[in-house]
Design a protein around this motif. Sequence first.
Motif, PDB file in Angstrom:
ATOM      1  N   LEU A 183      -8.375  -3.853   1.715  1.00 51.88           N
ATOM      2  CA  LEU A 183      -7.777  -2.803   1.722  1.00 51.88           C
ATOM      3  C   LEU A 183      -7.075  -2.350   3.091  1.00 51.88           C
ATOM      4  CD1 LEU A 183      -9.741  -0.333  -0.657  1.00 51.88           C
ATOM      5  CD2 LEU A 183      -7.679  -1.414  -1.261  1.00 51.88           C
ATOM      6  N   LEU A 184      -8.097  -2.525   4.149  1.00 52.51           N
ATOM      7  CA  LEU A 184      -7.735  -2.056   5.610  1.00 52.51           C
ATOM      8  C   LEU A 184      -6.720  -2.847   6.129  1.00 52.51           C
ATOM      9  CD1 LEU A 184     -10.958  -0.782   6.617  1.00 52.51           C
ATOM     10  CD2 LEU A 184      -9.012   0.501   6.034  1.00 52.51           C
ATOM     11  N   ARG A 185      -6.667  -4.306   5.523  1.00 58.78           N
ATOM     12  CA  ARG A 185      -5.620  -5.058   6.289  1.00 58.78           C
ATOM     13  C   ARG A 185      -4.562  -5.084   5.742  1.00 58.78           C
ATOM     14  NH1 ARG A 185      -2.546  -8.445   8.049  1.00 58.78           N
ATOM     15  NH2 ARG A 185      -2.569 -10.569   8.628  1.00 58.78           N
ATOM     16  N   GLN A 186      -4.184  -4.685   4.246  1.00 52.49           N
ATOM     17  CA  GLN A 186      -3.084  -4.738   3.417  1.00 52.49           C
ATOM     18  C   GLN A 186      -2.481  -3.511   3.507  1.00 52.49           C
ATOM     19  OE1 GLN A 186      -1.398  -7.538   1.614  1.00 52.49           O
ATOM     20  NE2 GLN A 186      -2.398  -8.565   3.390  1.00 52.49           N
ATOM     21  N   GLY A 187      -3.213  -2.401   3.606  1.00 55.76           N
ATOM     22  CA  GLY A 187      -2.844  -1.030   3.417  1.00 55.76           C
ATOM     23  C   GLY A 187      -1.966  -0.555   4.665  1.00 55.76           C
ATOM     24  N   VAL A 188      -0.835  -0.005   4.270  1.00 52.58           N
ATOM     25  CA  VAL A 188       0.131   0.476   5.491  1.00 52.58           C
ATOM     26  C   VAL A 188       0.425   1.700   5.079  1.00 52.58           C
ATOM     27  CG1 VAL A 188       2.531  -0.013   6.410  1.00 52.58           C
ATOM     28  CG2 VAL A 188       1.296  -2.118   5.483  1.00 52.58           C
ATOM     29  N   PRO A 189      -0.042   2.834   6.097  1.00 55.87           N
ATOM     30  CA  PRO A 189       0.083   4.212   5.719  1.00 55.87           C
ATOM     31  C   PRO A 189       1.377   4.516   5.534  1.00 55.87           C
ATOM     32  CG  PRO A 189      -1.651   3.955   7.820  1.00 55.87           C
ATOM     33  CD  PRO A 189      -0.783   2.315   7.431  1.00 55.87           C
ATOM     34  N   GLU A 190       2.507   3.944   6.050  1.00 57.79           N
ATOM     35  CA  GLU A 190       3.816   4.498   5.940  1.00 57.79           C
ATOM     36  C   GLU A 190       4.521   4.093   4.615  1.00 57.79           C
ATOM     37  OE1 GLU A 190       3.706   3.100  10.357  1.00 57.79           O
ATOM     38  OE2 GLU A 190       2.659   2.974   8.529  1.00 57.79           O
ATOM     39  N   ARG A 191       3.874   3.238   3.843  1.00 52.25           N
ATOM     40  CA  ARG A 191       4.586   2.928   2.662  1.00 52.25           C
ATOM     41  C   ARG A 191       3.555   2.341   1.492  1.00 52.25           C
ATOM     42  NH1 ARG A 191       5.764  -1.641   6.026  1.00 52.25           N
ATOM     43  NH2 ARG A 191       4.694  -3.513   5.475  1.00 52.25           N
ATOM     44  N   ASP A 192       3.988   2.552   0.268  1.00 50.32           N
ATOM     45  CA  ASP A 192       2.932   2.287  -0.755  1.00 50.32           C
ATOM     46  C   ASP A 192       2.641   0.815  -0.789  1.00 50.32           C
ATOM     47  OD1 ASP A 192       3.328   4.733  -1.671  1.00 50.32           O
ATOM     48  OD2 ASP A 192       4.040   4.531  -3.460  1.00 50.32           O
ATOM     49  N   CYS A 193       1.343   0.549  -1.099  1.00 48.67           N
ATOM     50  CA  CYS A 193       1.158  -0.938  -1.019  1.00 48.67           C
ATOM     51  C   CYS A 193       0.566  -1.330  -2.465  1.00 48.67           C
ATOM     52  CB  CYS A 193      -0.187  -1.248  -0.041  1.00 48.67           C
ATOM     53  SG  CYS A 193       0.145  -0.403   1.503  1.00 48.67           S
ATOM     54  N   ASP A 194       0.874  -2.805  -2.800  1.00 53.13           N
ATOM     55  CA  ASP A 194       0.643  -3.085  -4.163  1.00 53.13           C
ATOM     56  C   ASP A 194      -0.514  -4.075  -4.276  1.00 53.13           C
ATOM     57  OD1 ASP A 194       1.565  -3.170  -6.748  1.00 53.13           O
ATOM     58  OD2 ASP A 194       2.117  -5.253  -6.654  1.00 53.13           O
ATOM     59  N   TYR A 195      -1.336  -3.796  -5.410  1.00 54.41           N
ATOM     60  CA  TYR A 195      -2.648  -4.370  -5.443  1.00 54.41           C
ATOM     61  C   TYR A 195      -2.616  -5.454  -6.711  1.00 54.41           C
ATOM     62  CZ  TYR A 195      -7.592  -5.414  -6.887  1.00 54.41           C
ATOM     63  OH  TYR A 195      -8.532  -6.251  -7.242  1.00 54.41           O
ATOM     64  N   TYR A 196      -2.958  -6.543  -6.542  1.00 56.57           N
ATOM     65  CA  TYR A 196      -3.327  -7.596  -7.579  1.00 56.57           C
ATOM     66  C   TYR A 196      -4.342  -8.405  -7.152  1.00 56.57           C
ATOM     67  CZ  TYR A 196       0.777 -10.048  -5.516  1.00 56.57           C
ATOM     68  OH  TYR A 196       1.470 -10.674  -4.591  1.00 56.57           O
ATOM     69  N   ASP A 197      -5.094  -8.905  -7.975  1.00 63.88           N
ATOM     70  CA  ASP A 197      -6.196  -9.790  -7.493  1.00 63.88           C
ATOM     71  C   ASP A 197      -6.034 -11.146  -7.015  1.00 63.88           C
ATOM     72  OD1 ASP A 197      -7.850  -8.018  -9.023  1.00 63.88           O
ATOM     73  OD2 ASP A 197      -7.763  -9.229 -11.158  1.00 63.88           O
ATOM     74  N   GLU A 198      -4.825 -11.603  -7.317  1.00 63.44           N
ATOM     75  CA  GLU A 198      -4.555 -12.908  -6.769  1.00 63.44           C
ATOM     76  C   GLU A 198      -4.057 -12.668  -5.132  1.00 63.44           C
ATOM     77  OE1 GLU A 198      -2.936 -13.217 -10.884  1.00 63.44           O
ATOM     78  OE2 GLU A 198      -3.114 -11.643  -9.266  1.00 63.44           O
ATOM     79  N   LYS A 199      -3.736 -11.567  -4.916  1.00 64.96           N
ATOM     80  CA  LYS A 199      -3.301 -11.382  -3.282  1.00 64.96           C
ATOM     81  C   LYS A 199      -4.713 -11.235  -2.656  1.00 64.96           C
ATOM     82  CE  LYS A 199      -0.149  -7.957  -2.080  1.00 64.96           C
ATOM     83  NZ  LYS A 199       0.291  -6.667  -1.932  1.00 64.96           N
ATOM     84  N   VAL A 200      -5.633 -10.605  -3.370  1.00 62.71           N
ATOM     85  CA  VAL A 200      -6.985 -10.281  -2.714  1.00 62.71           C
ATOM     86  C   VAL A 200      -7.454 -11.699  -2.289  1.00 62.71           C
ATOM     87  CG1 VAL A 200      -9.220  -9.262  -2.764  1.00 62.71           C
ATOM     88  CG2 VAL A 200      -7.354  -8.221  -3.917  1.00 62.71           C
ATOM     89  N   VAL A 201      -7.612 -12.635  -3.300  1.00 69.39           N
ATOM     90  CA  VAL A 201      -8.237 -14.036  -3.300  1.00 69.39           C
ATOM     91  C   VAL A 201      -7.469 -14.946  -2.001  1.00 69.39           C
ATOM     92  CG1 VAL A 201      -8.468 -16.142  -4.599  1.00 69.39           C
ATOM     93  CG2 VAL A 201      -9.213 -13.997  -5.621  1.00 69.39           C
ATOM     94  N   LYS A 202      -6.160 -14.779  -2.127  1.00 63.68           N
ATOM     95  CA  LYS A 202      -5.449 -15.615  -1.216  1.00 63.68           C
ATOM     96  C   LYS A 202      -5.714 -14.971   0.432  1.00 63.68           C
ATOM     97  CE  LYS A 202      -0.698 -16.956  -0.285  1.00 63.68           C
ATOM     98  NZ  LYS A 202       0.733 -16.807  -0.476  1.00 63.68           N
ATOM     99  N   LEU A 203      -5.772 -13.532   0.178  1.00 60.54           N
ATOM    100  CA  LEU A 203      -5.912 -13.275   1.719  1.00 60.54           C
ATOM    101  C   LEU A 203      -7.550 -13.432   2.097  1.00 60.54           C
ATOM    102  CD1 LEU A 203      -4.530 -11.076   4.006  1.00 60.54           C
ATOM    103  CD2 LEU A 203      -6.459  -9.484   2.930  1.00 60.54           C
ATOM    104  N   LEU A 204      -8.398 -13.307   1.424  1.00 60.16           N
ATOM    105  CA  LEU A 204      -9.926 -13.280   1.887  1.00 60.16           C
ATOM    106  C   LEU A 204     -10.068 -14.903   2.020  1.00 60.16           C
ATOM    107  CD1 LEU A 204     -11.433 -10.747  -0.410  1.00 60.16           C
ATOM    108  CD2 LEU A 204     -10.501 -10.501   1.746  1.00 60.16           C
ATOM    109  N   ASN A 205      -9.557 -15.756   1.326  1.00 61.38           N
ATOM    110  CA  ASN A 205      -9.729 -17.305   1.454  1.00 61.38           C
ATOM    111  C   ASN A 205      -9.098 -17.519   2.813  1.00 61.38           C
ATOM    112  OD1 ASN A 205     -11.433 -17.463  -0.679  1.00 61.38           O
ATOM    113  ND2 ASN A 205      -9.732 -18.427  -2.001  1.00 61.38           N
ATOM    114  N   SER A 206      -7.931 -17.122   3.021  1.00 66.08           N
ATOM    115  CA  SER A 206      -7.174 -17.761   4.108  1.00 66.08           C
ATOM    116  C   SER A 206      -7.872 -17.034   5.502  1.00 66.08           C
ATOM    117  CB  SER A 206      -5.757 -17.136   4.043  1.00 66.08           C
ATOM    118  OG  SER A 206      -5.150 -17.472   5.292  1.00 66.08           O
TER     119      SER A 206
END
Length: 551
Positions: A330-353
């Motif tokens: 949430l803190l890595r992908q969340g950009v205060p200036e614009r809406d951010c999109d959530y989906y599980d595959e994105k979480v897995v890819k970021l945390l693994n990488s």
Amino acid sequence: GRRLLLSTPIFYANGPPHIGHLYSALLADALLRHRRLRAAGPGRLCTGTDEHGLKIQQAAAAAGATPAELCERVSGLFRQALAQAGVSFTDFTRTSEPRHQRAVQHFWGALCDGGALYKGCYEGWYCTPEECFLPESQLEERSDAQGRPCKVSLETGHEVHWTKEENYMFRLSAFRDPLQNWLRDNPRAISPDPFYQRVLRWLDEDLPDLSVSRERSRLQWGIPVPSDPTQTIYVWVDALVNYLSVVGYPESHSAWWPAAHHVVGKDILKFHALYWPALLLAAGLAPPERILVHSHWTVRGQKMSKSLGNMVDPATCMGQFGVDGFRYFLLRQGVPERDCDYYDEKVVKLLNSELADALGGLLNRSTAPSINPSNTYPCFSEPCFPKVWDSREAKGTGKVSAEDYELVAAVASLPAQVADYFEGFQIYKALECIAQCVRQTNGFFQRHRPWKLDRRDTAERLWLDTLLHITLECLRVYGTLLQPVVPHMADKLLSRLAVGPGERGLSSLTFLARYDGKPCPFEGRQLGPDTGILFQRLDKSETTKNGKQET
């Protein structure tokens, strides 16, 4: 150091928490934790639940419960979710508490004494879910579920109803100039800048007086207006005063107020950046120091809503990805200036990488018994890695390459860079910088292939120990800087490097002291016990499981 009060909005107690609520709280939590690492002075983090208003009254009736019973249950869910996420709140306010009600009634008295209130007949389009009147310019015509024409809020799609009643009015129109002066004198009062500009534009538009009470016959669940039992104080006035009641208003608030930073979602910007400062000025108090605004989370491109059935449950996510994993996402992908999109595959890819492979892999490789059999913080050899005064001009000497000097310069400047981004409410950029340096360190390790070096050869041993010393120094900096975001994982990393509790602050953080000819307190120290994998890789099935739970 001076005192600072950080706050989240108090969350409306008509339903369980979702990731938007958690995001607000994690932003405030990370800011407070970073401040503590800097030893910048006493700090508090207040949060809580907003428990009055027509929406609560209606939700309770629909659930076959009293408003008090509903609030007790939902408030418990919020407290539980925040505690599970490791939010280090110092205060949890419930607006149904007597201490808060006393503060609200005193604040109302201050508004009356200042001549800011008058009684008048008010009529307009009222939106119950948003607990506010909306002007015609913010409405559009639609059809309701039965196909009948109705008016709805342009921003949220919630239906509005024409309401006419006698209420107390707040002279908001009288505060245009004071608010404009406050903002022009304090350009950092609202961050990020697009929201600051938005508020300035609002102040150039029509600024009608604000209805600040409701007829008690229609709204019983709220704080009565002092000396007028026919009226209930408007839920937003009631809720905003929580920022004062939590610091002891009206007796002892001056120890903390106005050194307050409010973290809020963009949907409640007008209440915090127009109404709240105006109310404070009318009551003889200064506006808060800063209002830090963030945008929303969508789910696969759609707005989160109960009707779409796409609300994301924080507890499910933390169970699936780990508390620190979900905090990081949430803190890595969340950009205060614009809406951010959530989906599980994105979480897995970021945390693994970034956590499992880049950071966890680097720690495992640089502390492996095959490469560091003595399990110590190895010594740095100055002849192996000679000092250069400008990394941009370094051509590389012997085994050291120009990229190695670039890495050392990047990591040396990282703590100040991260501090600037935290101060500027751009935590995602701080994490971006750390992730970039972690990638560079992996490149450094891969480039020199320490596993190919022979410890029995004196020259190769000195070079191997120097490579490991630099790698562990980089990891120590990353572990220290990541504490506000992933506290448990950072603790695990720093404990593995034998960094003691008193050596984890930012004020004493020095990187690669031996490169500058100074002693390194970690050199030769026995490393901490191997605590296993830093962050367990997630497999694709995690997204399938979570997708089913989300549905």
